[in-house]
Design a protein around this motif. Structure first.
Motif, short mmCIF file in Angstrom:
data_model
loop_
_atom_site.label_atom_id
_atom_site.label_comp_id
_atom_site.label_asym_id
_atom_site.label_seq_id
_atom_site.Cartn_x
_atom_site.Cartn_y
_atom_site.Cartn_z
N LEU A 582 0.83 -1.20 0.00
CA LEU A 582 0.00 0.00 0.00
C LEU A 582 0.87 1.26 0.00
CD1 LEU A 582 -2.79 1.31 0.20
CD2 LEU A 582 -2.69 1.01 2.68
N GLN A 583 1.97 1.24 0.73
CA GLN A 583 2.83 2.42 0.79
C GLN A 583 3.44 2.72 -0.58
OE1 GLN A 583 5.70 2.36 3.95
NE2 GLN A 583 6.71 4.24 3.32
N VAL A 584 3.85 1.69 -1.28
CA VAL A 584 4.41 1.90 -2.63
C VAL A 584 3.36 2.50 -3.55
CG1 VAL A 584 5.32 0.71 -4.66
CG2 VAL A 584 6.11 0.05 -2.38
N HIS A 585 2.14 1.99 -3.48
CA HIS A 585 1.06 2.51 -4.33
C HIS A 585 0.75 3.97 -4.00
CE1 HIS A 585 -2.78 2.81 -6.41
NE2 HIS A 585 -3.35 3.16 -5.27
N CYS A 586 0.65 4.31 -2.73
CA CYS A 586 0.29 5.67 -2.33
C CYS A 586 1.40 6.67 -2.61
CB CYS A 586 -0.08 5.70 -0.85
SG CYS A 586 -1.60 4.81 -0.47
N GLU A 587 2.65 6.25 -2.52
CA GLU A 587 3.74 7.15 -2.87
C GLU A 587 3.74 7.44 -4.36
OE1 GLU A 587 7.13 5.11 -1.39
OE2 GLU A 587 6.98 5.98 0.64
N ARG A 588 3.33 6.47 -5.15
CA ARG A 588 3.25 6.68 -6.60
C ARG A 588 2.09 7.61 -6.96
NH1 ARG A 588 2.82 1.83 -7.93
NH2 ARG A 588 0.58 1.73 -8.40
N THR A 589 0.96 7.47 -6.26
CA THR A 589 -0.21 8.31 -6.53
C THR A 589 -0.23 9.59 -5.69
OG1 THR A 589 -1.49 7.05 -4.89
CG2 THR A 589 -1.61 6.33 -7.20
N LYS A 590 0.81 9.81 -4.89
CA LYS A 590 0.96 11.02 -4.07
C LYS A 590 -0.21 11.20 -3.10
CE LYS A 590 3.65 13.37 -7.65
NZ LYS A 590 3.75 14.54 -8.54
N CYS A 591 -0.60 10.11 -2.48
CA CYS A 591 -1.66 10.15 -1.46
C CYS A 591 -0.98 10.24 -0.09
CB CYS A 591 -2.55 8.92 -1.56
SG CYS A 591 -4.02 9.00 -0.53
N THR A 592 -0.63 11.46 0.31
CA THR A 592 0.22 11.67 1.48
C THR A 592 -0.45 11.20 2.77
OG1 THR A 592 1.09 13.63 0.34
CG2 THR A 592 1.63 13.39 2.68
N GLU A 593 -1.75 11.46 2.91
CA GLU A 593 -2.44 11.08 4.15
C GLU A 593 -2.33 9.59 4.42
OE1 GLU A 593 -6.31 13.19 5.09
OE2 GLU A 593 -6.12 13.65 2.95
N VAL A 594 -2.58 8.78 3.38
CA VAL A 594 -2.53 7.33 3.56
C VAL A 594 -1.08 6.88 3.81
CG1 VAL A 594 -3.11 5.10 2.55
CG2 VAL A 594 -4.57 7.08 2.10
N VAL A 595 -0.12 7.55 3.17
CA VAL A 595 1.29 7.20 3.39
C VAL A 595 1.64 7.36 4.86
CG1 VAL A 595 3.66 7.92 2.93
CG2 VAL A 595 2.05 7.69 1.04
N ILE A 596 1.20 8.46 5.47
CA ILE A 596 1.49 8.71 6.89
C ILE A 596 0.82 7.67 7.76
CG2 ILE A 596 1.22 10.36 8.77
CD1 ILE A 596 1.37 12.59 6.66
N ARG A 597 -0.42 7.35 7.45
CA ARG A 597 -1.13 6.33 8.25
C ARG A 597 -0.47 4.96 8.13
NH1 ARG A 597 -5.66 8.30 10.37
NH2 ARG A 597 -6.63 10.14 9.45
N VAL A 598 0.03 4.65 6.94
CA VAL A 598 0.74 3.38 6.74
C VAL A 598 2.00 3.35 7.58
CG1 VAL A 598 2.03 2.03 5.06
CG2 VAL A 598 -0.22 2.89 4.46
N MET A 599 2.72 4.46 7.64
CA MET A 599 3.94 4.53 8.46
C MET A 599 3.62 4.32 9.93
SD MET A 599 6.07 7.67 6.73
CE MET A 599 6.82 7.51 5.12
N LEU A 600 2.54 4.91 10.40
CA LEU A 600 2.16 4.75 11.81
C LEU A 600 1.79 3.29 12.10
CD1 LEU A 600 -0.02 7.97 12.41
CD2 LEU A 600 2.38 7.60 12.92
#
Length: 786
Positions: A582-600
């Protein structure tokens, strides 16, 4: 308000040109239904009614005159809702004519007050009512004797069919329709004068089965009745879909209409709108192409513009086809249609059409996930140059949306929206005002300002529309209203107000049926609320099936929630795999909110293996992203994770100081769950600073002995921890979060025992024991979760 309604009688300038056109053009003047309307007008002038009843009846006149014929029962019911006394008088007058003789109907027309024969008539001669009465009398006076007799027999059937039993075939509605097929009032018995005016006074009496807008028709309608029906249905589809015909019923009615007139372009367009309701891509494209084909063949565009009208239809047909493919996600077909529209518009030097094409072009690029900032800026500049405020404002709103995802500061975005709002109010662009308010609501929620988001949503829902209200319908089924209501539901759910959430979702389901365009918004909102509620209550077996439904509507949200369920079920390896994907997908689509939630979530997985130092880089990276994009809610949540990590690493003093930075925005704008977690963490930090040692096993009640530690414990901090835990317990109780409550009661028992408060200790221990028995699952280590 009274003056507007009374203008139907007195002031001819208050009536709209469209209304006059319909009044002059309506065919089939002398029908039993029209006689009923005439009787209503007669009794309105003869009887005494109250002012509210008079206003309601005046508002009813135009729909009765212009709409399709109603049955007597529906007509009387409609009038009775406005004024029961007048409905009874109309019924009595119709009964006198139907049960009497032909001379009774003749007497009614002879005594009818007209604007010319009665000086005290309320109907002004050029008002809507005056014109209607004049046309009725003119049409009636041109009837031959045999036609008058047929009209009288038709009136008898119309009246008695309302009281006839269903088994009575002679007086049933089909019998009436069959009889009307022989009642051609423009027969060979017409005089020479009648034949001259036959085109204007085409009074073929037939009884349409389209009794109202919720009942399909099987008989032909006059041209103006069909136009009124199409205009009403199109308006209802745009503003309140629930009041329009059901898709199947409307499709049947349109098929029947096209059977009599296959080249009726407007019917094809309404068919296109109806197909869009049910997401039928094939039929919607088919009907759209038929609409423009018929529009070109009918010459409606070419009458005033010559060949230019023909080309205009072609390029806008291509543009509409592109928008259709965009809506269904067919980006390649949409791109080809846009290229065709641009080519034709350039050949015709149509700058307005080119601007519409440019607007769809940057929209298409956004839907593909590409950066369209340059295209959008060019579109705004060109729209402003050609004085197209609607397109310019849409472009600015698109730039604001892109700026929010790219980390622009709030004051810049709000200033841009404020400038567009000035433009909206100046040009009365109510649709864009609604979009602006919904967009502001979304931006405040993204920034973590729930109070401001709630204010903006309420402002939109309580705003009066600037658009003209037709058919008694306000514009309230747009995407902006759906977005605002979904935000409202989620904000209430965050505060544990599930009864209010249920009411809001029920309204959304009624306002936006499952087959409608914006139904996916409330479907996803409903599923997310249910999922979060089950997760908070520890009912993971109920949350797991919802993941599939969420994934069907939004794959990103579905993957994130799948990882949450797997983590809660202690399937850490699978959860970690899903989170990385999911993090790879969201970084490609620039979905910052989900990237942060994935990191948490990834950091929480590291906690389970006691990798607290490994989680620190992830948390610091998430905090940097949240602050860069001004996401206060996510920044506060990241700080809570950092404080928890510091607590576990043995530096509770630093954790407590870090918590002071996040606790204020969490308590001001956070959800009930976030408030409870923040206070629980604060209490644990206070306990650690006071001298308590974090214990890995939550049930080890003998971790400390009060008599041995009394000299080492800071009683002031311990007292603060007790108060903090009590407040946290109140928040968890709102959400029925029993697992968290079990942790709270365990810590309370420890604190009360250390402080020598035996009775409170026993009470907390008892509550802990009851919850532990009810949950029937071992409590996870308190040190392993936030």
């Amino acid at each position: 308000m009274a003056s507007v309604h009374e203008s139907l009688y007195f002031n001819p300038m208050m009536t709209n040109g469209v209304v006059h056109a319909n009044v002059f053009g309506i065919k089939d003047w002398v029908t039993p239904y029209k006689i009923s309307v005439l009787a209503l007008l007669y009794d309105m002038t003869a009887s005494k009614t109250t002012l509210p009843e008079r206003r309601r009846l005046n508002k009813l006149i135009l729909p009765l005159q212009q709409g399709p014929d109603l049955t007597l029962g529906q007509f009387l019911k409609t009038v009775e809702e406005c004024c029961p006394q007048t409905a009874y008088a109309v019924k009595q007058r119709l009964q006198e004519m139907a049960d009497g003789e032909l001379k009774d109907m003749e007497y009614f027309f002879s005594t009818l007050p007209t604007p010319f024969t009665a000086f005290d008539s309320e109907a002004y001669k050029t008002s809507v009512v005056g014109l209607f009465m004049r046309h009725m009398l003119l049409a009636y006076n041109k009837l031959s004797f045999s036609q008058v007799y047929k009209l009288y027999k038709s009136l008898q059937l119309y009246y008695h069919s309302h009281y006839a039993k269903p088994a009575d075939g002679r007086l049933s509605l089909p019998a009436l329709v069959a009889d009307d097929s022989d009642m051609d009032l423009t027969s060979t018995e017409d005089t020479v004068g009648d034949r001259i005016d036959r085109e204007e006074l085409d009074t073929t009496l037939h009884e349409s089965e389209l009794r109202n807008d919720n009942t399909p028709s099987s008989g032909p309608l006059s041209q103006k009745q069909a136009e009124y029906f199409l205009a009403r249905q199109a308006y209802l589809l745009k503003n309140d879909e629930n009041k329009a015909l059901k898709p199947a019923a409307l499709q049947e009615e349109l098929n029947n209409m096209l059977k009599f007139n296959p080249d009726f372009a407007e019917a094809h367009y309404l068919n296109y709108l109806n197909s869009m309701r049910v997401q039928d891509i094939f039929l919607s494209a088919h009907c759209l192409l038929h609409y423009f084909d018929r529009l070109i063949l009918s010459g409606n565009e070419g009458k005033s513009n010559g060949d230019e009208g023909y080309g205009r239809s072609l390029r806008y047909a291509a543009l509409n086809l592109a928008s259709l493919h965009c809506r269904f996600g067919h980006y390649q077909q949409a791109d080809l249609a846009l290229q065709e529209a641009v080519r034709i518009a350039q050949e015709s030097n149509d700058h307005v059409c080119l601007q519409h094409c440019l607007s769809w072009l940057y929209t298409l690029e956004q839907m593909k996930g590409s950066d369209s900032t340059v295209l959008t800026e060019d579109s705004v500049k060109m729209a402003a140059h050609f004085c197209l405020p609607y397109l310019a404002s849409l472009g600015i709103q698109s730039l604001v949306q892109q700026g929010a995802t790219q980390g622009k500061t709030a004051h810049k975005l709000m200033d841009a929206l404020k400038d567009t709002d000035i433009l909206h109010w100046k040009h009365s662009l109510s649709e864009l005002i609604e979009i602006s308010l919904a967009q502001t609501t979304s931006i405040w929620r993204m920034y973590g300002k729930s109070t401001m988001a709630l204010q903006q949503a309420q402002l939109l829902l309580n705003m009066s529309s600037l658009e003209q209200v037709n058919f008694g319908v306000q514009q309230n089924n747009t995407e902006a209203f759906a977005v605002a209501l979904c935000h409202l539901a989620e904000l209430h759910a965050e505060q544990g107000l599930y009864c209010a959430v249920s009411d809001i979702l029920q309204h959304l389901k009624e306002q936006f049926p499952p087959h409608s365009q914006h139904a996916k918004l409330w479907m996803l909102c409903d599923l997310k609320i249910q999922f979060d509620r089950h997760m908070n209550e520890g009912k993971y077996h109920l949350a797991e099936p919802l993941v599939t439904a969420i994934s069907a509507l939004n794959k990103t949200e579905g993957l994130y929630r799948k990882a949450q369920v797997l983590k809660a079920l202690n399937r850490s390896t699978e959860a970690y795999s899903v989170l990385q994907r999911l993090q790879v997908h969201c970084e490609r689509t620039k979905c910052t909110e989900v990237v942060i939630r994935v990191m948490l979530s990834t950091a929480e997985l590291h906690w389970e293996s006691c990798g607290f130092s490994t989680a620190l880089p992830l948390l610091l990276q998430a905090l940097a992203l949240a602050r860069q994009h001004h996401l206060q809610s996510l920044a506060s949540e990241t700080i809570l994770h950092l404080a928890f990590t510091q607590l576990m690493l043995g530096v509770p003093e630093h954790a407590l100081s870090v918590l002071h930075e996040a606790i204020e925005p969490v308590l001001a704008h956070g959800s009930v769950m976030d408030k409870g977690r923040a206070l629980l963490l604060t209490a644990r930090c206070q306990m650690a600073v006071a001298g308590f040692r974090p214990n890995g096993q939550g049930q080890a009640a003998d971790s400390c002995v009060a008599s041995d530690l009394s000299c080492l414990i800071d009683f002031h901090l311990a007292g603060l921890a007790v108060d903090t835990l009590n407040e946290a317990a109140g928040y968890f109780s709102k959400l029925n979060c029993k697992e968290r409550l079990r942790d709270v009661h365990y810590l309370q028992a420890l604190l009360h025992r250390s402080l020598g408060q035996t009775s409170h200790c026993h009470k907390s221990a008892m509550l802990f024991r009851l919850l532990d028995q009810e949950l029937q699952s071992p409590a996870p280590p308190v040190s392993m979760r936030l």
